[in-house]
Design a protein around this motif. Structure first.
Motif, PDB file in Angstrom:
ATOM      1  N   THR A 173       5.866  -3.591  -8.447  1.00 41.51           N
ATOM      2  CA  THR A 173       5.536  -4.948  -8.002  1.00 41.51           C
ATOM      3  C   THR A 173       6.796  -5.803  -7.870  1.00 41.51           C
ATOM      4  OG1 THR A 173       3.405  -4.744  -9.132  1.00 41.51           O
ATOM      5  CG2 THR A 173       4.107  -6.956  -8.492  1.00 41.51           C
ATOM      6  N   PHE A 174       7.710  -5.687  -8.834  1.00 37.72           N
ATOM      7  CA  PHE A 174       8.965  -6.431  -8.763  1.00 37.72           C
ATOM      8  C   PHE A 174       9.793  -6.003  -7.550  1.00 37.72           C
ATOM      9  CE2 PHE A 174      13.443  -7.009 -10.097  1.00 37.72           C
ATOM     10  CZ  PHE A 174      13.436  -8.386 -10.226  1.00 37.72           C
ATOM     11  N   TYR A 175       9.790  -4.728  -7.247  1.00 35.82           N
ATOM     12  CA  TYR A 175      10.530  -4.224  -6.086  1.00 35.82           C
ATOM     13  C   TYR A 175       9.925  -4.760  -4.783  1.00 35.82           C
ATOM     14  CZ  TYR A 175      12.350  -0.937  -2.640  1.00 35.82           C
ATOM     15  OH  TYR A 175      12.924  -0.380  -1.533  1.00 35.82           O
ATOM     16  N   ILE A 176       8.603  -4.834  -4.708  1.00 32.98           N
ATOM     17  CA  ILE A 176       7.943  -5.379  -3.512  1.00 32.98           C
ATOM     18  C   ILE A 176       8.294  -6.850  -3.336  1.00 32.98           C
ATOM     19  CG2 ILE A 176       5.688  -5.921  -2.510  1.00 32.98           C
ATOM     20  CD1 ILE A 176       4.628  -3.369  -3.824  1.00 32.98           C
ATOM     21  N   ALA A 177       8.351  -7.604  -4.451  1.00 32.18           N
ATOM     22  CA  ALA A 177       8.712  -9.019  -4.360  1.00 32.18           C
ATOM     23  C   ALA A 177      10.144  -9.206  -3.879  1.00 32.18           C
ATOM     24  CB  ALA A 177       8.518  -9.685  -5.716  1.00 32.18           C
ATOM     25  N   LEU A 178      11.049  -8.344  -4.331  1.00 26.74           N
ATOM     26  CA  LEU A 178      12.432  -8.429  -3.870  1.00 26.74           C
ATOM     27  C   LEU A 178      12.535  -8.136  -2.375  1.00 26.74           C
ATOM     28  CD1 LEU A 178      14.460  -6.769  -6.781  1.00 26.74           C
ATOM     29  CD2 LEU A 178      14.309  -9.199  -6.195  1.00 26.74           C
ATOM     30  N   ARG A 179      11.792  -7.188  -1.896  1.00 24.26           N
ATOM     31  CA  ARG A 179      11.820  -6.867  -0.466  1.00 24.26           C
ATOM     32  C   ARG A 179      11.278  -8.036   0.355  1.00 24.26           C
ATOM     33  NH1 ARG A 179      12.610  -1.768   1.416  1.00 24.26           N
ATOM     34  NH2 ARG A 179      11.365  -2.297   3.238  1.00 24.26           N
ATOM     35  N   GLU A 180      10.243  -8.679  -0.127  1.00 28.35           N
ATOM     36  CA  GLU A 180       9.707  -9.820   0.605  1.00 28.35           C
ATOM     37  C   GLU A 180      10.709 -10.980   0.613  1.00 28.35           C
ATOM     38  OE1 GLU A 180       5.790 -12.724   0.645  1.00 28.35           O
ATOM     39  OE2 GLU A 180       6.105 -11.294  -0.974  1.00 28.35           O
ATOM     40  N   THR A 181      11.400 -11.192  -0.508  1.00 28.77           N
ATOM     41  CA  THR A 181      12.404 -12.262  -0.564  1.00 28.77           C
ATOM     42  C   THR A 181      13.541 -12.003   0.417  1.00 28.77           C
ATOM     43  OG1 THR A 181      11.869 -12.613  -2.893  1.00 28.77           O
ATOM     44  CG2 THR A 181      13.950 -13.523  -2.089  1.00 28.77           C
ATOM     45  N   ALA A 182      14.028 -10.765   0.439  1.00 25.20           N
ATOM     46  CA  ALA A 182      15.110 -10.433   1.372  1.00 25.20           C
ATOM     47  C   ALA A 182      14.660 -10.556   2.822  1.00 25.20           C
ATOM     48  CB  ALA A 182      15.611  -9.019   1.086  1.00 25.20           C
ATOM     49  N   PHE A 212       1.545   1.765 -16.444  1.00 27.46           N
ATOM     50  CA  PHE A 212       1.566   0.306 -16.399  1.00 27.46           C
ATOM     51  C   PHE A 212       2.987  -0.219 -16.191  1.00 27.46           C
ATOM     52  CE2 PHE A 212       2.220  -3.605 -18.912  1.00 27.46           C
ATOM     53  CZ  PHE A 212       1.508  -4.486 -18.108  1.00 27.46           C
ATOM     54  N   VAL A 213       3.953   0.355 -16.893  1.00 25.16           N
ATOM     55  CA  VAL A 213       5.345  -0.078 -16.742  1.00 25.16           C
ATOM     56  C   VAL A 213       5.836   0.212 -15.329  1.00 25.16           C
ATOM     57  CG1 VAL A 213       7.691   0.310 -17.543  1.00 25.16           C
ATOM     58  CG2 VAL A 213       5.820   0.173 -19.189  1.00 25.16           C
ATOM     59  N   LEU A 214       5.501   1.362 -14.803  1.00 22.33           N
ATOM     60  CA  LEU A 214       5.913   1.701 -13.438  1.00 22.33           C
ATOM     61  C   LEU A 214       5.241   0.791 -12.415  1.00 22.33           C
ATOM     62  CD1 LEU A 214       5.889   5.610 -13.664  1.00 22.33           C
ATOM     63  CD2 LEU A 214       7.863   4.070 -13.713  1.00 22.33           C
ATOM     64  N   PHE A 215       4.021   0.378 -12.691  1.00 21.41           N
ATOM     65  CA  PHE A 215       3.336  -0.556 -11.805  1.00 21.41           C
ATOM     66  C   PHE A 215       4.065  -1.897 -11.752  1.00 21.41           C
ATOM     67  CE2 PHE A 215       0.253  -4.032 -11.338  1.00 21.41           C
ATOM     68  CZ  PHE A 215      -0.256  -3.745 -10.083  1.00 21.41           C
ATOM     69  N   LEU A 216       4.542  -2.399 -12.908  1.00 23.12           N
ATOM     70  CA  LEU A 216       5.294  -3.645 -12.933  1.00 23.12           C
ATOM     71  C   LEU A 216       6.604  -3.520 -12.161  1.00 23.12           C
ATOM     72  CD1 LEU A 216       4.779  -4.878 -16.613  1.00 23.12           C
ATOM     73  CD2 LEU A 216       3.625  -5.655 -14.531  1.00 23.12           C
ATOM     74  N   LEU A 217       7.289  -2.389 -12.319  1.00 23.58           N
ATOM     75  CA  LEU A 217       8.546  -2.190 -11.597  1.00 23.58           C
ATOM     76  C   LEU A 217       8.306  -2.139 -10.082  1.00 23.58           C
ATOM     77  CD1 LEU A 217      10.294   0.453 -13.914  1.00 23.58           C
ATOM     78  CD2 LEU A 217      10.773  -2.007 -13.731  1.00 23.58           C
ATOM     79  N   PHE A 258       0.830  -1.206   0.000  1.00 21.05           N
ATOM     80  CA  PHE A 258       0.000   0.000   0.000  1.00 21.05           C
ATOM     81  C   PHE A 258       0.864   1.255   0.000  1.00 21.05           C
ATOM     82  CE2 PHE A 258      -3.593  -2.679   1.472  1.00 21.05           C
ATOM     83  CZ  PHE A 258      -4.543  -2.231   0.575  1.00 21.05           C
ATOM     84  N   ALA A 259       1.926   1.254   0.795  1.00 25.97           N
ATOM     85  CA  ALA A 259       2.777   2.443   0.889  1.00 25.97           C
ATOM     86  C   ALA A 259       3.500   2.724  -0.434  1.00 25.97           C
ATOM     87  CB  ALA A 259       3.779   2.260   2.027  1.00 25.97           C
ATOM     88  N   ILE A 260       4.065   1.694  -1.038  1.00 24.41           N
ATOM     89  CA  ILE A 260       4.839   1.902  -2.280  1.00 24.41           C
ATOM     90  C   ILE A 260       3.920   2.296  -3.426  1.00 24.41           C
ATOM     91  CG2 ILE A 260       6.276   0.736  -3.985  1.00 24.41           C
ATOM     92  CD1 ILE A 260       7.460  -0.903  -1.667  1.00 24.41           C
ATOM     93  N   TYR A 261       2.820   1.574  -3.597  1.00 20.73           N
ATOM     94  CA  TYR A 261       1.879   1.939  -4.657  1.00 20.73           C
ATOM     95  C   TYR A 261       1.284   3.330  -4.428  1.00 20.73           C
ATOM     96  CZ  TYR A 261       1.893  -2.892  -6.378  1.00 20.73           C
ATOM     97  OH  TYR A 261       2.249  -4.108  -6.898  1.00 20.73           O
ATOM     98  N   GLY A 262       0.984   3.637  -3.155  1.00 19.62           N
ATOM     99  CA  GLY A 262       0.393   4.945  -2.868  1.00 19.62           C
ATOM    100  C   GLY A 262       1.323   6.090  -3.194  1.00 19.62           C
ATOM    101  N   VAL A 263       2.595   5.995  -2.779  1.00 18.64           N
ATOM    102  CA  VAL A 263       3.546   7.070  -3.064  1.00 18.64           C
ATOM    103  C   VAL A 263       3.783   7.202  -4.574  1.00 18.64           C
ATOM    104  CG1 VAL A 263       5.938   7.798  -2.768  1.00 18.64           C
ATOM    105  CG2 VAL A 263       4.654   6.890  -0.819  1.00 18.64           C
ATOM    106  N   LEU A 264       3.918   6.074  -5.271  1.00 16.52           N
ATOM    107  CA  LEU A 264       4.184   6.121  -6.708  1.00 16.52           C
ATOM    108  C   LEU A 264       3.051   6.791  -7.471  1.00 16.52           C
ATOM    109  CD1 LEU A 264       5.755   5.311  -9.257  1.00 16.52           C
ATOM    110  CD2 LEU A 264       4.610   3.075  -9.132  1.00 16.52           C
ATOM    111  N   PHE A 265       1.830   6.362  -7.249  1.00 20.33           N
ATOM    112  CA  PHE A 265       0.709   6.903  -8.015  1.00 20.33           C
ATOM    113  C   PHE A 265       0.246   8.254  -7.490  1.00 20.33           C
ATOM    114  CE2 PHE A 265       0.599   2.471  -9.251  1.00 20.33           C
ATOM    115  CZ  PHE A 265       0.337   2.567 -10.608  1.00 20.33           C
ATOM    116  N   LEU A 266       0.629   8.615  -6.279  1.00 20.29           N
ATOM    117  CA  LEU A 266       0.378   9.985  -5.830  1.00 20.29           C
ATOM    118  C   LEU A 266       1.215  10.958  -6.641  1.00 20.29           C
ATOM    119  CD1 LEU A 266      -0.972  11.883  -3.770  1.00 20.29           C
ATOM    120  CD2 LEU A 266       0.993  11.507  -2.274  1.00 20.29           C
ATOM    121  N   VAL A 267       2.464  10.609  -6.868  1.00 19.78           N
ATOM    122  CA  VAL A 267       3.329  11.458  -7.705  1.00 19.78           C
ATOM    123  C   VAL A 267       2.816  11.489  -9.138  1.00 19.78           C
ATOM    124  CG1 VAL A 267       5.668  11.740  -8.591  1.00 19.78           C
ATOM    125  CG2 VAL A 267       5.303  11.058  -6.212  1.00 19.78           C
TER     126      VAL A 267
END
Length: 498
Positions: free
Chosen positions: A473-482, A466-471, A383-392
């Protein structure tokens, strides 16, 4: 040694007097025992002369002697000399023993005399007061007691006041657009050829009109900002609006939640956290019930202001007049204000208990998010990452549309009403969602990422989103993996569905 009978001197150790023949052994042995006369329990010396035992006279005594209250039974036996005694002296001794054996019989008599003494025990008189204490009022419920304390009242008041105050501030920022638009429209119409002459003609012929004032616009914008609805009411005199093709029987205006609604929720959370942390108020059930009370009061306050300050416009000419009123008094207005303020206050009470080591609600939310584990942490970060990205992205889109439509800085004043609705619309379109809209004269139309015919000039912006949304999502997956590398418990297959 002299004979006690004749007074003649006797031989030492003789048993009989040589002159008169009187026995000397009993006299000399009993001489030391003579002073040890029997003594009663009260200290009275008993006479050796034959007499009747005074025991039968004891019950007639009205007041017992002080020393007779505690007779000593073991002292009733007096040791007697082992030497034989003459018959003349044995009789008084037997009488004394009989007297001594009778004396202890007075003890039961004395106990019988004291037995009636417990009768005046009206100590049982206080017993009627015991049922009164047992039928005492029931103890107050601890939850109700906690809700009625001054600390709880102050916390609810702070949550309600700060929430409504923040909502009014953002509604005021959005109201400036309407005042500026009204002035701009008046100046623009005044510059149109023929409009000034028409206005002058209408004014000279008695046509007059009235518009909304400052407070009417302010609370109307606030009602729209929290997601409430405005109902249109019209009235006419001298003619019918239906003859003009105007049907105002089912007209209502509704907008998505804007910044006034977001400010209402955040302000309620801020006030609840600030005092609930200081007074150590429990989240359950004090915080839950207090949040509901704050929500109900917030909805009622907004309804009262909407009823006092409806937007009214009207005009009259000769015998004809018409007026229209937009009122925010509706069930939707109450429900939206209730939900926003109650959710904000509930979050404030929860953070006060589970993250009470912060100075304000924002830092408390940050610390709580970093202390969460598993899917809760992933959900909050998403929620935080998507919110900040699409707010900008929403701000960029607002500036671009304002520049394209030559609105200038006035377009940025629409931000309180466009946010967070505009970022949420961009998220929906970027994640293969759609936005559907319809009007009374237009069928339902849906805009998607693959159907941007109505937005041909802005279609490329949606593909960038759409491209920024994919990026993201990929960043969120990397954070969860770490994170699962440090917390492997939640990396198991049994938690993948989360």
């Amino acid at each position: 040694m002299a004979c006690p009978n004749c007074g003649q001197p006797t031989i030492e150790g003789a048993k009989f007097c040589a002159s008169c023949g009187s026995p000397l052994t009993q006299t000399t042995a009993a001489a030391p025992q003579a002073p040890a006369a029997p003594e009663s329990d009260d200290g009275t010396m008993l006479s050796s002369a034959p007499h009747m035992a005074p025991a039968p006279q004891m019950p007639t005594a009205a007041v017992p002697l002080p020393n007779s209250a505690a007779p000593a039974a073991p002292q009733t036996t007096v040791p007697q000399p082992t030497t034989p005694q003459p018959a003349a002296q044995a009789q008084p001794t037997a009488q004394a023993q009989a007297t001594q054996t009778v004396a202890p019989q007075a003890a039961p008599t004395q106990q019988f005399q004291y037995a009636p003494s417990p009768a005046p025990q009206p100590a049982a008189a206080p017993q009627p007061s015991q049922p009164t204490q047992q039928i005492a009022r029931p103890a107050a419920d601890p939850t109700i007691t906690a809700l009625t304390t001054p600390q709880s009242m102050k916390t609810m008041g702070a949550s309600l006041g700060i929430g409504l105050g923040a909502s009014v501030v953002f509604a005021l920022l959005a109201s400036i657009v309407f005042f500026m638009g009204n002035a701009a429209a008046s100046n623009g119409l005044a510059g149109i050829p023929g409009f000034s002459d028409t206005a002058s003609f209408l004014g000279n012929n008695g046509v007059s009109g009235s518009g909304p004032n400052f407070f009417q616009i302010l609370f109307t914008v606030m009602t729209l900002g929290v997601g409430g609805s405005l109902n249109l009411k019209t009235s006419s005199q001298g003619f019918s609006l239906s003859n003009l093709g105007i049907d105002a029987s089912h007209v209502s205006v509704t907008l998505p939640i804007g910044l006034p609604g977001v400010a209402l929720a955040i302000g309620a959370a801020f006030g609840a956290y600030m005092l609930a942390r200081r007074f150590a108020l429990r989240f359950k059930w004090t915080g839950v019930i207090s949040s509901l009370i704050v929500g109900v009061l917030s909805g009622l306050v907004l309804l009262v202001f909407a009823a006092i300050f409806p937007v009214t416009v009207g005009g009259s000419y000769s015998d004809y007049s018409a007026s229209a009123s937009l009122s925010g008094v509706s069930f939707r207005t109450f429900c939206m204000a209730f939900l926003l303020s109650a959710a904000g206050a509930l979050a404030g009470y929860a953070l006060a208990q589970y993250a009470g080591d912060s100075g304000n609600v924002f830092s408390a939310a940050w610390r709580w998010a970093h202390r969460a584990r598993g899917f809760v942490r992933t959900l909050v970060e998403s929620f935080a990452i998507y919110g900040v990205l699409f707010l900008v992205l929403g701000l960029v889109a607002t500036i671009a549309m304002s520049a394209a439509n030559h609105l200038g800085a006035g377009g940025l004043l629409l931000v309180p009403l466009l946010f967070p609705a505009l970022p949420l619309m961009l998220i929906s379109l970027s994640s293969f969602g759609g936005i559907a809209f319809s009007t009374s004269s237009y069928s339902v139309h849906t805009i998607t990422l693959f159907n941007v015919s109505s937005l041909s000039q802005y279609g490329w912006i949606l593909w960038i989103c759409f491209v920024l949304f994919l990026l993201a999502t990929f960043y969120i997956a990397l954070r969860e993996t770490a994170r699962n590398m440090y917390d492997p418990y939640y990396a198991g297959w049994q938690h993948t569905w989360k």
